[in-house]
Structure formats: structure tokens, C-alpha cells
Design a protein around this motif. Structure first.
Motif, mmCIF file in Angstrom:
data_model
loop_
_atom_site.group_PDB
_atom_site.id
_atom_site.type_symbol
_atom_site.label_atom_id
_atom_site.label_comp_id
_atom_site.label_asym_id
_atom_site.label_seq_id
_atom_site.Cartn_x
_atom_site.Cartn_y
_atom_site.Cartn_z
ATOM 1 N N ASP A 148 -17.760 29.896 -9.237
ATOM 2 C CA ASP A 148 -17.212 31.126 -8.648
ATOM 3 C C ASP A 148 -17.443 32.259 -9.646
ATOM 4 O O ASP A 148 -16.860 32.264 -10.737
ATOM 5 N N VAL B 76 -13.485 36.170 -9.407
ATOM 6 C CA VAL B 76 -12.193 35.752 -8.860
ATOM 7 C C VAL B 76 -11.098 36.288 -9.785
ATOM 8 O O VAL B 76 -11.189 36.194 -10.993
ATOM 9 N N LEU C 55 -8.216 26.883 -8.053
ATOM 10 C CA LEU C 55 -9.649 26.686 -8.355
ATOM 11 C C LEU C 55 -10.011 25.206 -8.300
ATOM 12 O O LEU C 55 -10.989 24.808 -7.646
ATOM 13 N N THR D 153 -13.898 24.144 -7.669
ATOM 14 C CA THR D 153 -14.562 25.096 -8.571
ATOM 15 C C THR D 153 -14.394 24.605 -9.998
ATOM 16 O O THR D 153 -13.274 24.428 -10.473
ATOM 17 N N ALA E 5 -15.989 29.271 -13.627
ATOM 18 C CA ALA E 5 -15.668 30.559 -13.004
ATOM 19 C C ALA E 5 -15.734 31.702 -14.009
ATOM 20 O O ALA E 5 -15.401 31.534 -15.188
ATOM 21 N N CYS F 274 -19.313 38.683 -2.535
ATOM 22 C CA CYS F 274 -17.966 38.212 -2.191
ATOM 23 C C CYS F 274 -17.737 38.386 -0.691
ATOM 24 O O CYS F 274 -17.118 39.364 -0.243
ATOM 25 N N GLY G 2 -18.946 34.846 -5.102
ATOM 26 C CA GLY G 2 -17.613 35.001 -5.682
ATOM 27 C C GLY G 2 -16.584 34.936 -4.574
ATOM 28 O O GLY G 2 -16.836 35.419 -3.468
ATOM 29 N N SER G 3 -15.430 34.346 -4.847
ATOM 30 C CA SER G 3 -14.381 34.296 -3.818
ATOM 31 C C SER G 3 -13.610 35.611 -3.774
ATOM 32 O O SER G 3 -12.999 35.940 -2.761
ATOM 33 N N LEU H 219 -15.390 27.853 -1.958
ATOM 34 C CA LEU H 219 -16.711 28.461 -1.802
ATOM 35 C C LEU H 219 -17.417 27.933 -0.556
ATOM 36 O O LEU H 219 -18.439 28.489 -0.149
ATOM 37 N N GLU I 292 -16.671 30.847 1.571
ATOM 38 C CA GLU I 292 -17.511 32.000 1.174
ATOM 39 C C GLU I 292 -18.951 31.808 1.639
ATOM 40 O O GLU I 292 -19.594 32.745 2.111
ATOM 41 N N SER J 285 -23.653 28.807 -4.180
ATOM 42 C CA SER J 285 -22.322 28.446 -4.688
ATOM 43 C C SER J 285 -22.365 27.513 -5.898
ATOM 44 O O SER J 285 -21.310 27.172 -6.431
#
Ligand code: GUN
Ligand code: ZN
Length: 436
Positions: free
Chosen positions: A68, A71, A118, A123, A126, A285, A312-313, A323, A326, A353
Motif C-alpha cells: 500500500d 495510507v 493493514l 498488506t 506500506a 488511490c 494506495g488505499s 487492496l 482498490e 497492488s
């Protein structure tokens, strides 16, 4: 050593330049001290390593850990505030919440909720937008360190236009940032990111102090926001004598291959050329862009200009940590752009991702794919039996189709295990992997 046995999907080469999904159905991955040291068909790998314990993950699919690239940790508790455009959302939702992080005990609780979110979503790496308070940023680093996540983060700095308690001075920003970097940069899986909130809330002097901090912390990252909302862009132009938004960072030497700018929904061609020339990456995003009505991301223009893009979230404007969501929203946005859109396959979504994020964060040699020599950062997608995703996977026509179903239907609940550097940091919500 451990021999993992799984159906493995990853993207060793970018689908934007001809790469395809790599799918190995009964794959063995031999992991020693966190690193993948051998990979091949299980039936050929097993005889060569008859005594190693086998972790049998054949039931679902194994993917690289999600990366990610944008975030916000202070915003975990305000996810889901819908109905406002960027600047109103900041005033009414985000900034009042961020002011609460002046209290370090409160910040520790928020950091815990954030890291749990996360990890739950799978994830493993990040680039985290930090808080305006040094104590809260310490709390974020501590939480990431405890869980073993790969996190790059730093003190968010601003010296104008935000509520008073969120403001600093250029000198204090530099001193506090360097102190934080001294404590955390390069410790374990952690790195420092110089993080002015956005040019709207940063004077020339503050941006220059960011450049000084970058010079004082070798290997530090730089991150901020750019070209997200048309009103924001107009305000930035008027504050910087008509300078283009990208140039507000570039003129102060802040854009390098270790820089990541979030959003870039409304760039000019010249700004795209600048980002490409600097090697700076863009964090796309998608749910945030939709939730705030910021616009549809011009992915094709970024790809054609040679700008690196990852996902990116953008929690908390983004609507969750996964993700998968996303990726799906990125796909929707390109569909909605019609002829200007870039049709995306499930391989593109996985690339965006995982490996693209690793590349944006300068970690392409370490994480993002499950190849020999890389860290074993992986997630086991294991939907509960009877769940629509389980049904979809059981009936998938191909590996690409199975992966489409993961992005269409997958949620944090379907993540059945998470490993970072070979360490399992989370088990699934409904079942643990079986050792054999
Ligand atoms: N621009 C400046 N701050 C923020 C933020 O917190 N979220 C988003 N989406 N954009 C921003
Ligand atoms: Zn953001």
C-alpha cells in the motif's frame, strides 16, 4: 527451513509492458531465514528437501504480500465519512480527528487499530502518511516494529492554513524529523519518509526545510499529495504565483526516484513529463478518488508518459484497507473512462497492488513477487467454504479468471494467513494453516 506448498500467483514483469500472470499450481517455495531459496514444482522440490517441514496451503491461492503506497494512520477511525469533497472532508472529518493525536496514549491506540487493519487486509509493506505530532509518529513506528511490518513513515508537516495545533515551523519540522529518523530510519523493517501534508499547507520555507531533511537522512523517502481536486489545484496555483502543482515540489528538489506523490488525478502533460524525468512514482488511490468525487485517474496518460504507478488505499478517505477493493475500483474507473481508459486485467491489478508498489518504494529486489532471492512476504487467500469467492475459485476457468474473482469478491476476511520475511504475523479469521 520451511517448504511451502501452494497454488502461487504473482507478476514478475509488468503487464503494462507485456508481462503476464505467473501461475504455478502445485508450487514449492523453500524459505530459509525469511528468504525464498528455491522455487519449483512441489514434486521435484520435495525429493531434494525430504526432511524440511511442509506447510500445505494448496486449498486457496498464495499471493505476494500487498504493498500500500499511500495510507494515513491517523484516519483509521474515520473511514467511511462520505459525501464531501476534499477540502470540506479535511475540515470536517480528517483534521479534527488528526488533532486528537496530540495525546500520545490516544495515538498508540490509533496506531494499534491501524496496523491491525493493514495486517488483516494482507498488506505487508506500506508507505504510511504519519501524524503531525512526533510522539504519535513514534507510536506508529513502535506498532509497525512490534508486528514486523515493512513501514516507511514520518512526521507530517504544515505551516499554514490548517488548524493551529497542526502547524509547525520549518526549523522545528527539520529538527523533529531528523530526531525521528535518527530513532527509526533503517531499524529493522522501518524507514523514514519526509512528509509535508500538501503544498496548500506548506510555505516555500517549509518545503525547503523538507529538502534539508532529505539531505540529512540518506535513503529517506519523500511523500505528499498532488493534483487531487480541482479547487485544491486552483488554490495551490494562487499561493505559488501560478506554479504548477508538481513544480512546487520539484523546484525545491523534492522529486527523485525515492518520492511518491498521491492522487495526481488532474495532471498536465508537462507535469507528467517532470514526474517521469525525476523517476517519481504516483500512488493511485481509486476508492478515495471516487468517495471524495476527485475524479477518474488518467492511468493511460501516466503509463504512456512513463510515470510509475502503484496503488494506495488512502485510508481514511479511501473506504478500507483491502487492496482487492482498490484494484477493483481501479478497474471500474478505467472502464468508466471509456476510450480514454486503460483496460485492466487481473494481472494488472495484482501488479499494481504488489510488484508496482515494491518498485515505487525502492524494494523491488526484496518484495513484491515470490521469486528466488526475495523475502517471503506472502498472503494466503482462503475463503470460507461456501463463500461466493470459494465457489468462484472452485469454478474458475483459468488462473487469470481465479485472480479476477479474488479482486471482485475478496475482502480482509478471505486472508487466511500473512507472512513477512518468513514470519507468520497473522492467521486467518476462520482457520489456521496445517503443518504436515
Ligand atoms: N490532501 C491533504 N491531506 C489529505 C488527506 O488527508 N487525504 C487526502 N485524500 N488528500 C489530502
Ligand atoms: Zn492521502
Amino acid at each position: 527451513m520451511t517448504l511451502f506448498r501452494a497454488s502461487v500467483l504473482d507478476t514478475p514483469a509488468s503487464p503494462f509492458t507485456g508481462g503476464r500472470l505467473r501461475s504455478d499450481e502445485d508450487c514449492g517455495l523453500l524459505v530459509e531465514q525469511g528468504v525464498i531459496v528455491a522455487r519449483g514444482p512441489f514434486e521435484t522440490l520435495r525429493p531434494a528437501h525430504p526432511d524440511e517441514p511442509v506447510l500445505d496451503l494448496r486449498e486457496g491461492v498464495l499471493l505476494p504480500g500487498m504493498v500500500d503506497t499511500h495510507v494515513h494512520f491517523p484516519q483509521v477511525r474515520i473511514i467511511g465519512g462520505l459525501g464531501l469533497p476534499l477540502l470540506d472532508w479535511l475540515d470536517q472529518c480528517a483534521l479534527p480527528e488528526e488533532m486528537r493525536l496530540a495525546d500520545v496514549d490516544h495515538a498508540r491506540g490509533v496506531a494499534h487499530d491501524f496496523v491491525a487493519g493493514l495486517v488483516d487486509a494482507g498488506t505487508t509493506t506500506a508507505l504510511v502518511f504519519g501524524a503531525h505530532f512526533a510522539g504519535a509518529v513514534d507510536a506508529m513506528f513502535e506498532a509497525a516494529d512490534q508486528w514486523g511490518l515493512r513501514v516507511t513513515t514520518g512526521l507530517v508537516t504544515s505551516d499554514r492554513l490548517l488548524p493551529e495545533s497542526l502547524l509547525t515551523t520549518p526549523e522545528r519540522a527539520r529538527v523533529e524529523s531528523c530526531e525521528l529518523a535518527g530513532r527509526w530510519h533503517g531499524k529493522g523493517r522501518l524507514r523514514y519518509a519526509v512528509t509535508p501534508r500538501f503544498s496548500l499547507s506548506a510555505s516555500d520555507a517549509l518545503l525547503e526545510s523538507c529538502a534539508q531533511t532529505l539531505a540529512e537522512v540518506p535513503g529517506a523517502f519523500f511523500t505528499s499529495h498532488v493534483n487531487e481536486n480541482v479547487h485544491e489545484i486552483r488554490e495551490v496555483a494562487s499561493l505559488f504565483d501560478g506554479e504548477a502543482y508538481v513544480d512546487t515540489y520539484d523546484r525545491r528538489g523534492l522529486l527523485t526516484p525515492r518520492s511518491v506523490l498521491a492522487h495526481d488525478v488532474h495532471p498536465t502533460d508537462r507535469e507528467l513529463a517532470t514526474l517521469a524525468a525525476r523517476g517519481t512514482a504516483v500512488a493511485h488511490c481509486p476508492t478515495s478518488n471516487a468517495a471524495l468525487g476527485s475524479g477518474l485517474f488518467p492511468l493511460r496518460r501516466h503509463v504512456e508518459a512513463g510515470v510509475r504507478v502503484a496503488l494506495g488505499s488512502d485510508v481514511g478517505a479511501g473506504t478500507g484497507f483491502s487492496l482487492f477493493k482498490e484494484g477493483l475500483q481501479a478497474y471500474f474507473a478505467q472502464q468508466l473512462l471509456g476510450e480514454q481508459g486503460m483496460p485492466l486485467t487481473s494481472a494488472h491489478l495484482l501488479w499494481l497492488s504488489t510488484a508496482a508498489g515494491a518498485d515505487a518504494l525502492g524494494m523491488a529486489d526484496e518484495v513484491g513477487v515470490l521469486s528466488v532471492g526475495r523475502q517471503f512476504d506472502a498472503i494466503w487467500v482462503l475463503p470460507e467454504p461456501g463463500d461466493p469467492l470459494a465457489v468462484g475459485l472452485a469454478n474458475a476457468a483459468s488462473a487469470d479468471d481465479a485472480l479476477s474473482k479474488v479482486f471482485a469478491l475478496g475482502t480482509s476476511s478471505d486472508v487466511g494467513g500473512v507472512w513477512v520475511g518468513g514470519d507468520q504475523i497473522a492467521a486467518g479469521r476462520w482457520r489456521r494453516p496445517r503443518h504436515r
